[in-house]
Each structure stands twice: as structure tokens, then as C-alpha cells.
Design an enzyme around this catalytic site. Structure first.
Site, PDB file in Angstrom:
ATOM      1  N   GLU A 153       3.538   4.753   5.511  1.00 38.80           N
ATOM      2  CA  GLU A 153       2.339   3.927   5.335  1.00 38.80           C
ATOM      3  C   GLU A 153       1.275   4.681   4.535  1.00 38.80           C
ATOM      4  OE1 GLU A 153       1.039   1.276   5.124  1.00 38.80           O
ATOM      5  OE2 GLU A 153       1.108  -0.023   6.862  1.00 38.80           O
TER       6      GLU A 153
ATOM      7  N   GLY B  36       0.782  -1.224   0.000  1.00 43.28           N
ATOM      8  CA  GLY B  36       0.000   0.000   0.000  1.00 43.28           C
ATOM      9  C   GLY B  36       0.817   1.278   0.000  1.00 43.28           C
TER      10      GLY B  36
ATOM     11  N   ASP C   7      -5.455   1.773  10.150  1.00 41.93           N
ATOM     12  CA  ASP C   7      -6.853   1.399  10.356  1.00 41.93           C
ATOM     13  C   ASP C   7      -7.015   1.005  11.831  1.00 41.93           C
ATOM     14  OD1 ASP C   7      -9.456   0.212   9.889  1.00 41.93           O
ATOM     15  OD2 ASP C   7      -8.893   0.078   7.787  1.00 41.93           O
TER      16      ASP C   7
ATOM     17  N   ASP D 232      -6.078  -0.865  -1.774  1.00 39.35           N
ATOM     18  CA  ASP D 232      -6.704  -1.798  -2.699  1.00 39.35           C
ATOM     19  C   ASP D 232      -8.024  -2.341  -2.192  1.00 39.35           C
ATOM     20  OD1 ASP D 232      -5.206  -3.355  -0.653  1.00 39.35           O
ATOM     21  OD2 ASP D 232      -5.945  -5.073  -1.789  1.00 39.35           O
TER      22      ASP D 232
ATOM     23  N   ARG E 193      -5.420   0.129  -6.674  1.00 35.02           N
ATOM     24  CA  ARG E 193      -4.285   0.825  -6.049  1.00 35.02           C
ATOM     25  C   ARG E 193      -3.830   1.981  -6.936  1.00 35.02           C
ATOM     26  NH1 ARG E 193      -2.249  -2.489  -1.866  1.00 35.02           N
ATOM     27  NH2 ARG E 193      -2.323  -4.719  -2.257  1.00 35.02           N
TER      28      ARG E 193
ATOM     29  N   LYS F 146      -7.638   6.332  10.215  1.00 33.77           N
ATOM     30  CA  LYS F 146      -9.060   6.206  10.564  1.00 33.77           C
ATOM     31  C   LYS F 146      -9.173   6.158  12.088  1.00 33.77           C
ATOM     32  CE  LYS F 146     -10.178   3.502   6.413  1.00 33.77           C
ATOM     33  NZ  LYS F 146     -10.665   2.197   5.910  1.00 33.77           N
TER      34      LYS F 146
END
Ligand code: PRP
Ligand code: MN
Ligand code: MG
Length: 182
Positions: free
Chosen positions: A101, A46, A105, A161, A167, A133
Site C-alpha cells: 500500500e 495508489g 489513513d 493523488d 500521483r 498516519k
């Protein structure tokens, strides 16, 4: 292949907004690491886009390395146990690590990674993430550089993704429910 534009519901953060925020983050990182050399550590896959675009905005020559990790066992990340799929090539002893990053999450991946890198004798470990988040956090992670705090919603693009796809969208967006088979 079909045009992925038709799978989109909404653009949450535009390419331009991402670029402007990365400018600010890079300026802050340049200033903070004025007297130290960071080792940029990207978390595959990611973080590829954030690493490419953030690192090119730095004025110092920062080496980069990559790790690939996976939550252990089945698809759920609730255990917080992480398996290394690809380790660093670099000995991080006494190095100032800046983890790069795309999104935090639950925080379980980063929490584990910070502990892992610290235990190898890194001089410091900080985190730069494009997205966070806050409402999804299961563990507190001390993050020094955050691009955007976003709601707990499934987003794709700019490295993020859905089943390995999307992505390569140049912005952050949401997908239409039909795409998930909903
Ligand atoms: C995603 C994302 C972060 C991690 C965040 O990676 O890129 O690395 O999950 O989740 P957490 O805060 O709940 O731990 P993923 O495992 O999907 O792999 P990928 O980067 O290859 O998509
Ligand atoms: Mn990831
Ligand atoms: Mg993923």
C-alpha cells in the site's frame, strides 16, 4: 499542461529518502520470507509506485497481483464497507500474501482487505505500506512493514493523488491551499 511544481507547498519526504527506506524494507522482507514465497498484492491505484520500487529491490522472484477497491457509496470512508472494483486473478488459498500500500489513513480499507483475503484461505496476510498516519486511525491494523509515520495532513505524490492528479510526483509533498480552491 502546466508544471505541477508550482502547485507544491513543501516536500515532506524526498525521492532519496523513499529509496533508502525501501532498501531497508526490502531487506527485511527478503529475510522474513526466506522460507516462504510471498504473493505481492498491490491496491490500485495508489500502490503502483511502491509496488514497482519495492518489488525491484527484492532478491526473490515474487509474483504480484492487483486489487482495486472503493469505499461503498458516497465519498466518505467512515462506513468501512468496501466494494471490489477489480479482484485478484490469483487463487490465494494457502498463499502467503503481502499487501503493498501507499498509505494507511483511517485503516478501514486495509482492515477490510486483510479480513477478506484471510477468509479466502490465505496462509498468511501481512502489510507493507510506505506511509501511515497514526493519528488518523479509526481501526487498529497490524502492519508489519511501515516506511514512514507522518502527521494527519493531506499529502500527494509517489502514488498518492488529489482528484487523481499528482500521483506522478517522485516524492511526497503537500499542495498549496490555492490548489484546493482555498
Ligand atoms: C487511498 C490510499 C489507500 C486508502 C487509505 O486510496 O491509497 O488505499 O485510501 O485510506 P484508509 O486507511 O482511510 O482506508 P483511494 O481510495 O484514494 O484510492 P487510490 O489508491 O486509487 O487513490
Ligand atoms: Mn489506494
Ligand atoms: Mg486516492
Amino acid at each position: 499542461a502546466t508544471d505541477m511544481g508550482s502547485d507544491l507547498q513543501q516536500v515532506l519526504i524526498t525521492e532519496e529518502q523513499i529509496g533508502q527506506r525501501l532498501d531497508e524494507m526490502a531487506a527485511q522482507i527478503d529475510a522474513d520470507y526466506e522460507d516462504r514465497d510471498p504473493l505481492l498484492v498491490g491496491v490500485l491505484k495508489g500502490a503502483v509506485y511502491v509496488m514497482a520500487d519495492l518489488s525491484r529491490r527484492l532478491h526473490m522472484s515474487a509474483p504480484m497481483d492487483w486489487m482495486a477497491v472503493s469505499s461503498y457509496g458516497s465519498g466518505t470512508k467512515s462506513s468501512g464497507v468496501v466494494r471490489i472494483l477489480k479482484d485478484l486473478d490469483t487463487d490465494v488459498t494457502d498463499r502467503h500474501i503481502l499487501i503493498v500500500e501507499d498509505v494507511i489513513d483511517s485503516g478501514l480499507t486495509l482492515s477490510w482487505l486483510v479480513g477478506n483475503l484471510s477468509s479466502r484461505g490465505a496462509a498468511s496476510v501481512e502489510i507493507a505500506t510506505l506511509l501511515r498516519k497514526p493519528d488518523a486511525a479509526k481501526v487498529e491494523v497490524d502492519v508489519k512493514y511501515v516506511g514512514f509515520d507522518i502527521p494527519t495532513e493531506f499529502v500527494v505524490g509517489y502514488g498518492l493523488d488529489y482528484a487523481e492528479r499528482y500521483r506522478n510526483l517522485p516524492f511526497i509533498g503537500t499542495l498549496r491551499p490555492e490548489v484546493y480552491g482555498g
